[in-house]
Motif scaffolding. Sequence first.
Motif, PDB file in Angstrom:
ATOM      1  N   SER A  73       0.837  -1.207   0.000  1.00 45.52           N
ATOM      2  CA  SER A  73       0.000   0.000   0.000  1.00 45.52           C
ATOM      3  C   SER A  73       0.866   1.249   0.000  1.00 45.52           C
ATOM      4  O   SER A  73       0.556   2.239  -0.675  1.00 45.52           O
ATOM      5  CB  SER A  73      -0.943   0.001   1.207  1.00 45.52           C
ATOM      6  N   ARG A  74       1.975   1.212   0.734  1.00 47.13           N
ATOM      7  CA  ARG A  74       2.892   2.354   0.751  1.00 47.13           C
ATOM      8  C   ARG A  74       3.600   2.486  -0.595  1.00 47.13           C
ATOM      9  O   ARG A  74       3.788   3.590  -1.106  1.00 47.13           O
ATOM     10  CB  ARG A  74       3.905   2.175   1.882  1.00 47.13           C
ATOM     11  N   THR A  77       1.498   4.228  -3.152  1.00 41.58           N
ATOM     12  CA  THR A  77       1.404   5.682  -3.044  1.00 41.58           C
ATOM     13  C   THR A  77       2.569   6.339  -3.770  1.00 41.58           C
ATOM     14  O   THR A  77       2.441   7.455  -4.291  1.00 41.58           O
ATOM     15  CB  THR A  77       1.411   6.149  -1.574  1.00 41.58           C
ATOM     16  N   ALA A 101      -7.614   8.421   0.248  1.00 45.14           N
ATOM     17  CA  ALA A 101      -6.337   7.715   0.410  1.00 45.14           C
ATOM     18  C   ALA A 101      -5.311   8.575   1.147  1.00 45.14           C
ATOM     19  O   ALA A 101      -4.478   8.044   1.896  1.00 45.14           O
ATOM     20  CB  ALA A 101      -5.788   7.290  -0.950  1.00 45.14           C
ATOM     21  N   LYS A 104      -6.341   7.939   4.790  1.00 46.45           N
ATOM     22  CA  LYS A 104      -6.236   6.547   5.241  1.00 46.45           C
ATOM     23  C   LYS A 104      -4.821   5.992   5.133  1.00 46.45           C
ATOM     24  O   LYS A 104      -4.381   5.231   6.000  1.00 46.45           O
ATOM     25  CB  LYS A 104      -7.184   5.671   4.415  1.00 46.45           C
ATOM     26  N   VAL A 105      -4.095   6.356   4.074  1.00 48.83           N
ATOM     27  CA  VAL A 105      -2.778   5.758   3.831  1.00 48.83           C
ATOM     28  C   VAL A 105      -1.644   6.662   4.303  1.00 48.83           C
ATOM     29  O   VAL A 105      -0.711   6.215   4.967  1.00 48.83           O
ATOM     30  CB  VAL A 105      -2.592   5.411   2.332  1.00 48.83           C
TER      31      VAL A 105
END
Length: 241
Positions: A73-74, A77, A101, A104-105
């Motif tokens: 997920s990182r 980004t 995002a 959340k991220v």
Amino acid sequence: MISIKNVSKWYSTFQVLKNCSAEIKKGEVIVVCGPSGSGKSTLIKTFNGLEPFQRGEIRINEQSVSDSKISLSRLRTKIGMVFQNFELFPHLSITENLVLAQIKVLGRSKDKAISKGLKLLDRVGLKMHANKYPGKLSGGQQQRVAIARALSMDPIAMLFDEPTSALYTEIINEVLDVIVELAQEGMTMICVTHEMAFAKKVAHRVIFMDQGMIVEDNRKEDFFAHPKSARAKSFLAKILN
């Protein structure tokens, strides 16, 4: 920035990628082209872990994508992606699509996320539509929102998977103009596309794929003037005509 070495992938017994290797430097714009089914979209989706691969290695800034310790997920980004069909959340407003995002991220505050999102929405010429829902926007407008959403995560590189293939001819340029601007600003980009005029304008190199293999990887000037393979010559003749 991105290193691909002997990447191979299978769907069951069908091999969709065959020993693909390439090096992409910071600030380079790479166009990936080739006939349908040649593995173009699958290849770029391996860069950020959206498609797993069974053999080979991909490194982003010296970090292996297949490392079990990496946060996918990182990673996603940092390697932004824009898809053919926009992939916006239809039940969220344009602003909500842009901030979700980030909060959340990335852990940004709501105020900072909204400020960032609106700034990028203005950059792609759509700030006046901030409170609308995706269904109220044209395809070209939705794709520009998708680009703004990817940029809101502060990526080090951008992947575009045939970003204009779902658009009507008359609105393709409004999306390509945004991508051209990013290229001129030095964003590292890999773009799967059949838009050869776009490739001639902004690409540093062209990667031509066929049957899961990278057949050619060459400077755009050399690719268009002197394609090495018969397959690339045939492809260009059909596309350019």
